[in-house]
Design a protein around this motif. Structure first.
Motif, PDB file in Angstrom:
ATOM      1  N   PHE A 153       0.772  -1.195  -0.062  1.00  0.00           N
ATOM      2  CA  PHE A 153      -0.184  -0.029   0.172  1.00  0.00           C
ATOM      3  C   PHE A 153       0.882   1.222   0.028  1.00  0.00           C
ATOM      4  O   PHE A 153       1.459   1.653   0.893  1.00  0.00           O
ATOM      5  CB  PHE A 153      -0.878   0.032   1.085  1.00  0.00           C
ATOM      6  CG  PHE A 153      -1.785  -1.135   1.265  1.00  0.00           C
ATOM      7  CD1 PHE A 153      -3.192  -1.129   0.600  1.00  0.00           C
ATOM      8  CD2 PHE A 153      -1.471  -2.541   1.951  1.00  0.00           C
ATOM      9  CE1 PHE A 153      -3.903  -2.255   0.576  1.00  0.00           C
ATOM     10  CE2 PHE A 153      -2.318  -3.705   1.891  1.00  0.00           C
ATOM     11  CZ  PHE A 153      -3.443  -3.542   1.285  1.00  0.00           C
ATOM     12  N   TRP A 154       0.946   1.747  -1.087  1.00  0.00           N
ATOM     13  CA  TRP A 154       1.831   3.002  -1.309  1.00  0.00           C
ATOM     14  C   TRP A 154       1.558   3.960  -0.345  1.00  0.00           C
ATOM     15  O   TRP A 154       2.381   4.682   0.396  1.00  0.00           O
ATOM     16  CB  TRP A 154       1.650   3.591  -2.763  1.00  0.00           C
ATOM     17  CG  TRP A 154       2.455   4.699  -3.190  1.00  0.00           C
ATOM     18  CD1 TRP A 154       3.351   5.389  -2.554  1.00  0.00           C
ATOM     19  CD2 TRP A 154       2.432   5.289  -4.486  1.00  0.00           C
ATOM     20  NE1 TRP A 154       4.001   6.403  -3.204  1.00  0.00           N
ATOM     21  CE2 TRP A 154       3.401   6.347  -4.427  1.00  0.00           C
ATOM     22  CE3 TRP A 154       1.639   5.230  -5.625  1.00  0.00           C
ATOM     23  CZ2 TRP A 154       3.617   7.295  -5.480  1.00  0.00           C
ATOM     24  CZ3 TRP A 154       1.949   6.116  -6.737  1.00  0.00           C
ATOM     25  CH2 TRP A 154       2.717   7.096  -6.472  1.00  0.00           C
ATOM     26  N   GLY A 174      -4.783   2.718  -2.679  1.00  0.00           N
ATOM     27  CA  GLY A 174      -3.429   2.677  -2.442  1.00  0.00           C
ATOM     28  C   GLY A 174      -2.487   4.025  -2.849  1.00  0.00           C
ATOM     29  O   GLY A 174      -1.567   4.086  -2.176  1.00  0.00           O
ATOM     30  N   TYR A 175      -2.990   4.827  -3.682  1.00  0.00           N
ATOM     31  CA  TYR A 175      -2.332   5.963  -4.026  1.00  0.00           C
ATOM     32  C   TYR A 175      -2.475   7.040  -2.852  1.00  0.00           C
ATOM     33  O   TYR A 175      -3.288   6.965  -2.083  1.00  0.00           O
ATOM     34  CB  TYR A 175      -3.199   6.658  -5.260  1.00  0.00           C
ATOM     35  CG  TYR A 175      -2.775   5.923  -6.516  1.00  0.00           C
ATOM     36  CD1 TYR A 175      -1.727   5.255  -6.894  1.00  0.00           C
ATOM     37  CD2 TYR A 175      -3.893   6.044  -7.500  1.00  0.00           C
ATOM     38  CE1 TYR A 175      -1.619   4.767  -8.069  1.00  0.00           C
ATOM     39  CE2 TYR A 175      -3.722   5.443  -8.717  1.00  0.00           C
ATOM     40  CZ  TYR A 175      -2.558   4.848  -8.972  1.00  0.00           C
ATOM     41  OH  TYR A 175      -2.481   4.302 -10.226  1.00  0.00           O
ATOM     42  N   PRO A 176      -1.221   7.601  -2.572  1.00  0.00           N
ATOM     43  CA  PRO A 176      -1.229   8.821  -1.609  1.00  0.00           C
ATOM     44  C   PRO A 176      -1.888   9.887  -1.918  1.00  0.00           C
ATOM     45  O   PRO A 176      -2.094  10.250  -3.143  1.00  0.00           O
ATOM     46  CB  PRO A 176       0.577   8.934  -1.541  1.00  0.00           C
ATOM     47  CG  PRO A 176       0.966   8.413  -2.724  1.00  0.00           C
ATOM     48  CD  PRO A 176      -0.124   7.438  -3.478  1.00  0.00           C
ATOM     49  N   SER A 177      -2.687  10.339  -0.827  1.00  0.00           N
ATOM     50  CA  SER A 177      -3.454  11.616  -1.358  1.00  0.00           C
ATOM     51  C   SER A 177      -2.867  12.863  -1.880  1.00  0.00           C
ATOM     52  O   SER A 177      -3.443  13.779  -2.444  1.00  0.00           O
ATOM     53  CB  SER A 177      -4.305  11.991   0.139  1.00  0.00           C
ATOM     54  OG  SER A 177      -3.326  12.475   0.981  1.00  0.00           O
ATOM     55  N   TRP A 178      -1.649  12.893  -1.507  1.00  0.00           N
ATOM     56  CA  TRP A 178      -0.829  14.339  -2.015  1.00  0.00           C
ATOM     57  C   TRP A 178      -0.840  14.118  -3.717  1.00  0.00           C
ATOM     58  O   TRP A 178      -0.482  15.267  -4.207  1.00  0.00           O
ATOM     59  CB  TRP A 178       0.586  14.187  -1.347  1.00  0.00           C
ATOM     60  CG  TRP A 178       1.371  13.023  -1.554  1.00  0.00           C
ATOM     61  CD1 TRP A 178       1.641  12.197  -0.475  1.00  0.00           C
ATOM     62  CD2 TRP A 178       2.263  12.547  -2.566  1.00  0.00           C
ATOM     63  NE1 TRP A 178       2.420  11.035  -0.914  1.00  0.00           N
ATOM     64  CE2 TRP A 178       2.933  11.368  -2.158  1.00  0.00           C
ATOM     65  CE3 TRP A 178       2.486  13.146  -3.825  1.00  0.00           C
ATOM     66  CZ2 TRP A 178       3.690  10.689  -2.868  1.00  0.00           C
ATOM     67  CZ3 TRP A 178       3.235  12.351  -4.802  1.00  0.00           C
ATOM     68  CH2 TRP A 178       4.001  11.110  -4.292  1.00  0.00           C
ATOM     69  N   LEU A 179      -0.984  13.154  -4.378  1.00  0.00           N
ATOM     70  CA  LEU A 179      -0.937  13.218  -5.764  1.00  0.00           C
ATOM     71  C   LEU A 179      -2.176  14.113  -6.324  1.00  0.00           C
ATOM     72  O   LEU A 179      -2.154  14.580  -7.294  1.00  0.00           O
ATOM     73  CB  LEU A 179      -1.383  11.902  -6.317  1.00  0.00           C
ATOM     74  CG  LEU A 179      -0.070  10.636  -6.214  1.00  0.00           C
ATOM     75  CD1 LEU A 179      -0.570   9.398  -6.605  1.00  0.00           C
ATOM     76  CD2 LEU A 179       1.032  11.200  -7.103  1.00  0.00           C
ATOM     77  N   VAL A 204     -12.724   6.858  -3.002  1.00  0.00           N
ATOM     78  CA  VAL A 204     -12.898   5.788  -4.185  1.00  0.00           C
ATOM     79  C   VAL A 204     -11.665   4.950  -4.485  1.00  0.00           C
ATOM     80  O   VAL A 204     -10.796   5.387  -4.720  1.00  0.00           O
ATOM     81  CB  VAL A 204     -13.572   6.447  -5.326  1.00  0.00           C
ATOM     82  CG1 VAL A 204     -13.928   5.441  -6.323  1.00  0.00           C
ATOM     83  CG2 VAL A 204     -15.110   7.178  -4.924  1.00  0.00           C
ATOM     84  N   ASN A 205     -11.815   3.635  -4.665  1.00  0.00           N
ATOM     85  CA  ASN A 205     -10.605   2.867  -4.971  1.00  0.00           C
ATOM     86  C   ASN A 205     -10.753   1.959  -6.299  1.00  0.00           C
ATOM     87  O   ASN A 205     -10.034   1.315  -6.491  1.00  0.00           O
ATOM     88  CB  ASN A 205     -10.580   1.784  -3.789  1.00  0.00           C
ATOM     89  CG  ASN A 205     -11.748   0.911  -3.458  1.00  0.00           C
ATOM     90  OD1 ASN A 205     -12.282   1.281  -2.573  1.00  0.00           O
ATOM     91  ND2 ASN A 205     -11.805  -0.181  -4.223  1.00  0.00           N
ATOM     92  N   TYR A 206     -11.791   2.275  -6.987  1.00  0.00           N
ATOM     93  CA  TYR A 206     -12.269   1.563  -8.053  1.00  0.00           C
ATOM     94  C   TYR A 206     -12.773   2.066  -9.159  1.00  0.00           C
ATOM     95  O   TYR A 206     -13.809   3.065  -8.810  1.00  0.00           O
ATOM     96  CB  TYR A 206     -13.098   0.083  -7.933  1.00  0.00           C
ATOM     97  CG  TYR A 206     -13.087  -0.706  -8.972  1.00  0.00           C
ATOM     98  CD1 TYR A 206     -12.343  -1.613  -9.290  1.00  0.00           C
ATOM     99  CD2 TYR A 206     -14.344  -0.703  -9.580  1.00  0.00           C
ATOM    100  CE1 TYR A 206     -12.451  -2.537 -10.606  1.00  0.00           C
ATOM    101  CE2 TYR A 206     -14.950  -1.646 -10.867  1.00  0.00           C
ATOM    102  CZ  TYR A 206     -13.922  -2.412 -11.118  1.00  0.00           C
ATOM    103  OH  TYR A 206     -13.910  -3.266 -12.232  1.00  0.00           O
TER     104      TYR A 206
END
Length: 757
Positions: free
Chosen positions: A70-71, A119-124, A458-460
């Motif tokens: 999990f990044w 799994g993406y970090p929110s700072w993106l 949202v993850n999908y």
């Protein structure tokens, strides 16, 4: 029937094990091996229990662990990595090695997994215009930094280097999202350059494998059972190896919906078939665990649907390491069909479970105790604007004139509590597409506060591109924009919760913290019953247990035994919406299947007609229409198809659609029961009375029906069948055969969601 002797090599040796693909099989040191794998996630299991869960995996008959990375668990802020404590994935993998288990590493960078932002970090999300899961150069640079750092941490643990990692996955179910081979190729190269010198793989649903496959990786299939496994894989690697990278004997829960449950009998037979036919398999999930620290995700395919704190998943091994009947059924199958010449290890004894005493909360602290950084702005800032990932955010402004009217928070993300002069006057729930409440200001100046919770990114699907949290647009009062705000981030999960200024008073009617202490003579797992507490979060001895919500189906929060202490313990509960409850107790068993009152739910279900489904030709089912009497049509498929989600697209004609019932016939010719079915999408329905909605097409009542008037568009309905099924045909019953037609139809099936756009 495969007549090959499959050798199970212990991976405890420190010497290199050469894992490769040859002659349609997986081989370790030139001996064929059938991977029997189970998915487990290190952040969802208390670190103190990692080895315990692996011993139970071994005892069920697994020889491999599959693990997402999990990044956003490792790089919460850009460039700041964490691989310690609960994030010590290296230790997790070394424990697997110690227990004689291989590891399939799934680093993403996208993992889905019902996890916040996939799994993406929110700072993106702060990067204006960045396109995730694409060939966007800025995105790929961030991915490469993460993959490179992960390689520094783990690449020496591959089988070739004497460790347990036998395969590494590139991306995750990308075929359900896009078809960018350049992007996939760059991710593949990053993984290789990071030092992972073992075979690579991709995984996708059968209809999406072509889009998700990349040269240099093994194409594996998700959700397929029976002969569909062979048909799917043979398109890419004729003759195998055959690997079902995600086999679903269960499913995840959603706030406000019934607990997901699947009987073990059919999955056990499906597992037996794979063993008999040389198919390697990974059980998703073998053990789910818990979304501590507010890390749950959400789906938005059919409306915003966040997952709860519990990730029990009805998996063979339950949330707290408890073995369900499914565990023993799978163990019996594996013992009989795979481990014929050796006995599986004894199943470890259950861990200690205790009941916590009835606790009364007499000390409270106002929400302002958690205020730290406060940022002034003209318009409200999102969580990402203030570098916040999870939790809550507080907004405050002043109203200087008496007013009565509609307060609108456009596109609130995701649940907002509104306070006027310190008292709650209402709440808004994204699940029900709510954005406004009535407000009346009589005394000025008046303090308006809005506290917004990230209920799960949202993850999908395509909505991952639109994942900011908090107030993401603007606030208006009678259509006039309110300006001049103070923004206060409240991540809370990592707050010094026990250090707040608690007083022997009761803060009522607004968000607040409530604290109690209790003493224990012994420790063990327990389950905090918060069914009367409304909505909020809890901590034990300063550690986040996650969130609770009375709408269910989860009514208890898991309290891991290792987090309790003999002697004095401190429990803090945050009431986001206060019901006045001030007592709690810990049970010996969880409550995961009890729905509560959803006070925000509208009387009639509202479908979102603004979206259209993405119906992929790879999911289309060929069929032959069987002539029936005018009251029903049956569509028999050319082949048996496996699916969980069924989409019917009734093509344009000059007659209305009026369907009383939709039946589904499984592979053995019997009708599926509809107890767990749900209409998750419909693009049109009459709203004349309660007996004409789309849900009536699956209610088992021939006196009700789904009715749609003739129009220029195709009528579409998507049904969740509750679990993956092997389907032979569908049967449609019409209300008035002389005035309706449904024989012009497209039929689609998927093991997972259809996407909407």
């Amino acid at each position: 029937m495969w007549a090959i002797l499959l050798v199970f090599v212990s991976c405890q040796s420190k010497k290199a094990n050469h894992f490769e693909i040859q002659s349609g099989q997986f081989h370790i040191n030139n001996k064929p091996v059938q991977l029997i794998c189970g998915e487990m996630h290190y952040p969802r299991i208390p670190k103190e229990y990692w080895q315990d869960r692996m011993k139970r995996a071994k005892a069920m008959g697994l020889n491999t662990i599959s693990a997402y990375v999990f990044w956003n668990f490792h790089e919460r802020q850009s460039g700041e990595f964490d691989f310690d404590g609960q994030a010590d994935i290296r230790h997790f993998i070394k424990l697997a090695h110690q227990e004689g288990l291989y590891v399939i590493l799934r680093p993403g960078p996208y993992v889905c997994a019902e996890w916040d932002f996939g799994g993406y970090p929110s700072w993106l999300l702060k990067e204006e215009g960045m396109v995730y899961r694409s060939n966007d150069e800025r995105f790929l640079q961030a991915c490469e930094r993460y993959i490179t750092r992960l390689g520094e941490e783990l690449s020496d643990l591959t089988a070739e280097n004497g460790g347990p990692i036998v395969m590494v996955q590139v991306e995750n179910e990308y075929g359900s999202y896009g078809n960018d081979k350049v992007y996939l190729g760059k991710l593949r190269d990053m993984i290789i350059n990071a030092g992972f010198n073992v075979p690579l793989m991709t995984c996708d649903g059968a209809g999406q494998m072509e889009a998700g496959y990349v040269d240099g990786a093994l194409a594996t299939v998700n959700g397929a059972v029976g002969d569909d496994v062979f048909k799917a894989v043979d398109r890419f690697t004729p003759g195998g190896p055959y690997f079902v990278a995600e086999f679903y004997p269960a499913w995840f829960d959603v706030w406000g919906h019934k607990h997901s449950y699947r009987d073990y009998k059919k999955p056990a037979k499906q597992l037996q078939w794979m063993l008999e036919n040389g198919v390697s398999v990974s059980i998703y999930m073998f053990h789910g665990g818990t979304n501590f620290n507010y890390t749950n995700g959400a789906n938005a395919a059919y409306g915003y649907a966040p997952q709860p704190t519990s990730y029990d998943y009805d998996a063979p091994l339950g949330e707290y390491g408890n073995a369900y009947p499914k565990f023993f059924a799978f163990r019996e199958v594996l013992q009989k069909y795979l481990y014929k010449d050796e006995l599986l290890p004894e199943v470890p004894a259950p861990n200690s479970v205790i009941a916590l005493p009835i606790m009364e909360f007499t000390n409270s602290a106002p929400l302002s105790n958690a205020f730290n950084e406060r940022v002034e702005s003209e318009r409200p800032l999102s969580m990402e604007d203030v570098n916040q990932d999870f939790g809550y955010i507080h907004y405050e402004t002043t109203l200087n004139r008496a007013v009565k009217g509609k307060l609108t928070i456009k596109d609130v993300r995701d649940y907002a509590v509104v306070l006027l002069n310190g008292q709650q006057i209402g709440s808004l729930d994204r699940r029900h597409r709510q954005s406004n409440i009535q407000i009346e200001v009589t005394e000025v100046p008046a303090k308006l506060e809005i506290i917004v919770e990230n209920v799960g990114r949202v993850n999908y699907g395509s909505e991952i591109l639109n994942n900011r949290k908090g107030i993401t647009e603007k606030v208006t009062l009678n259509d006039e924009e309110l300006l001049g705000w103070i923004n206060t981030p409240l991540p809370l999960y990592n707050a010094p919760i026990n250090d707040y200024q608690y007083e022997a008073s009761d803060v009522k009617g607004k968000p607040a913290f409530h604290k109690t202490t209790f003493n224990l003579n012994e420790t063990g797992d327990s389950f905090l019953d918060l069914s009367q507490w409304g909505k909020g979060a809890a901590w034990i001895n300063g550690r986040s247990l996650g969130k609770f919500w009375n709408i269910g189906p989860q009514q208890t929060i898991y309290v891991p035994g290792p987090w309790l202490k003999k002697g004095k313990n401190e429990l803090v509960i945050f009431t986001f919406e206060d019901t006045g409850a001030r007592k709690a107790k810990g049970l010996k068993k969880p409550i995961l299947d009890q729905l509560g009152i959803d006070k925000n739910k509208p009387e009639r279900r509202v479908h979102d007609y603004s979206k259209t489904p993405v119906l992929d030709d790879g999911d289309k089912i060929n069929y032959s229409l069987v002539a029936q009497n005018n009251w029903q049509d049956e569509f028999i498929f050319d082949n048996v198809h496996t699916m969980r989600h069924l989409a019917l697209e009734i093509l344009v004609n000059d007659k209305k659609t009026a369907i009383t019932e939709i039946d589904v016939i499984n592979a053995d010719g019997s009708l599926l029961t509809k107890d767990t079915w749900e209409v998750v999408y419909v693009n049109s329905e009459e709203e004349l009375e309660y007996q004409v909605g789309a849900d009536c097409a699956i209610d088992g009542n021939f006196g009700s029906h789904w009715e749609v008037q003739p129009s220029s568009k195709a009528d579409c309905i998507i049904i969740d069948l509750g679990e993956i099924q092997s389907i032979k045909s569908i049967r449609i019953h019409k209300r008035n055969p002389e005035k309706t037609r449904v024989d012009n139809i497209n039929i689609y099936g998927r093991p997972q969601f259809f996407l909407l756009k």
